[in-house]
Design an enzyme around this catalytic site. Structure first.
Site, mmCIF file in Angstrom:
data_model
loop_
_atom_site.group_PDB
_atom_site.id
_atom_site.type_symbol
_atom_site.label_atom_id
_atom_site.label_comp_id
_atom_site.label_asym_id
_atom_site.label_seq_id
_atom_site.Cartn_x
_atom_site.Cartn_y
_atom_site.Cartn_z
ATOM 1 N N LYS A 54 0.847 -1.200 0.000
ATOM 2 C CA LYS A 54 0.000 0.000 0.000
ATOM 3 C C LYS A 54 0.879 1.245 0.000
ATOM 4 C CE LYS A 54 -3.894 -2.366 2.112
ATOM 5 N NZ LYS A 54 -4.497 -2.852 3.347
ATOM 6 N N GLN B 201 -4.652 -1.586 9.654
ATOM 7 C CA GLN B 201 -4.674 -2.919 9.038
ATOM 8 C C GLN B 201 -5.422 -3.902 9.942
ATOM 9 O OE1 GLN B 201 -3.360 -3.566 5.936
ATOM 10 N NE2 GLN B 201 -4.128 -5.658 6.087
ATOM 11 N N ASP C 68 -10.818 3.595 4.033
ATOM 12 C CA ASP C 68 -11.270 2.206 3.864
ATOM 13 C C ASP C 68 -12.796 2.148 3.757
ATOM 14 O OD1 ASP C 68 -9.482 0.144 3.551
ATOM 15 O OD2 ASP C 68 -9.051 -0.075 5.688
#
Ligand code: NDP
Length: 296
Positions: A53, A97, A120
């Site tokens: 990422k 995460q 997200d």
């Protein structure tokens, strides 16, 4: 029939080159989009995802920072850390995460992220917006699937879409996005009776189960579009999807491979959402869609 292979890498590169132009423009106006990634504990697979990422951000000129925290981190300390990132003007997107190590509450941490920086798209406010109308930050994997379908010119309106999986990160938001696009949507899960029959009625079949080669060729309606979200590691170390790819190739009209299908799109949509957050912070109406080409 042999299915067309939907190349997630090519579609991803298309979006990334568009995003890069917008990043350059934003930098020239004094804002460099920034993403902070927080990883707790030392799970090897998660560390690889996080590095990818960060690399992807840098590849289009965005700023990124990775914050590895020890597995012993307490909930309150993690929340305080996220709040610092919320207040940092150089950070436009925050990603924690998941899953977090045992003892830490995923949901509480997601809710601690400012909804404006929740790239997200998992915060309740953004999930709620997705259900009611439109989230500014649709969750990256299902949004990437929608962008692949659009790029390929695959009609959605009036089609029957069947999703296997009802997780908050894939199945449920995928259902909302397909519904908004005019599909008739069925969500299947582990309690579904006669799953193969549901699958056979799908014009668009999305598999998000987490079981290697679970969906058989005989479950696929001839000519259906098959989107394989699953990423499974086999004992020999190779990756495979949730769909029996060799069998599905003979039944479907189009299919995403694993690897090289949905995976690259997930990271690309994360870049798009972060860019959009930065544009909004700079007072520009951001979009995840490439503007220059007119691709909706
Ligand atoms: P979850 O484990 O959270 O959800 C799996 C879903 O599959 C659940 O809803 C479960 O049902 C359902 N399921 C499990 N077994 C069966 C069965 N026998 N029949 C029907 N349904 C079943 O997984 P995620 O949604 O997080 O991920 C799914 C897959 O997608 C994984 O392989 C993951 O690695 C991959 N993934 C890929 C991404 C990418 O970028 N390509 C991003 C995110 C995930 P129930 O709810 O009843 O338990």
């Amino acid at each position: 029939m042999t299915a067309k292979i939907i190349n997630g890498k090519v579609i991803s590169d298309f979006f990334r080159s568009e995003y890069k132009l917008r990043v350059d423009r934003l930098i020239s106006q004094g804002t460099r989009p920034g993403l902070a990634v927080v990883i707790v504990g030392d799970d090897a697979a998660s560390q690889v995802y996080v590095r990818n990422k960060a690399k992807a951000c840098e590849s289009i000129g965005m700023y990124s920072e990775v914050h590895p925290l020890p597995a012993t981190t307490r909930q309150a300390a993690l929340t305080a850390f996220v709040e610092q990132l919320n207040a940092n003007p150089n950070i436009h997107g925050i990603l924690v995460q998941l899953p977090l190590p045992k003892g830490l509450d995923d949901r509480a941490v997601i809710e601690a992220i400012s909804a404006k920086k929740d790239v997200d798209g998992f915060h309740c406010a953004n999930m709620g917006a997705l259900v009611i109308d439109e989230s500014p930050y649709p969750p990256c994997t299902p949004y990437g699937v929608m962008k692949m379908l659009e790029y390929e010119g695959i009609p959605i309106e009036g089609r029957h879409a069947v999703i296997i999986g009802r997780s908050n990160i894939v199945g449920k938001p995928q259902a909302m996005l397909l519904l908004k696009a005019g599909a008739t949507v069925t969500i299947c899960h582990s309690k579904t009776q006669d799953l193969p029959a549901f699958c056979r009625s799908a014009d668009i079949l999305v598999a998000a189960v987490g079981r290697p080669n679970f969906v058989k060729g005989s479950w696929i309606k001839p000519g259906a579009v098959v989107i394989d979200v699953g990423i499974n590691r086999l004992p020999d170390g190779k990756l495979c999807g949730d769909v029996d790819y060799a069998e599905a190739l003979l039944a479907a009209s189009a299919i995403t491979p694993v690897p090289g299908g949905v995976g690259p799109m997930t990271i690309t949509m994360l870049l798009g959402n972060t860019l959009k957050a930065a544009e909004r912070a700079a007072g520009i109406a951001g979009t995840t869609d490439p503007g220059e080409t007119g691709l909706a």
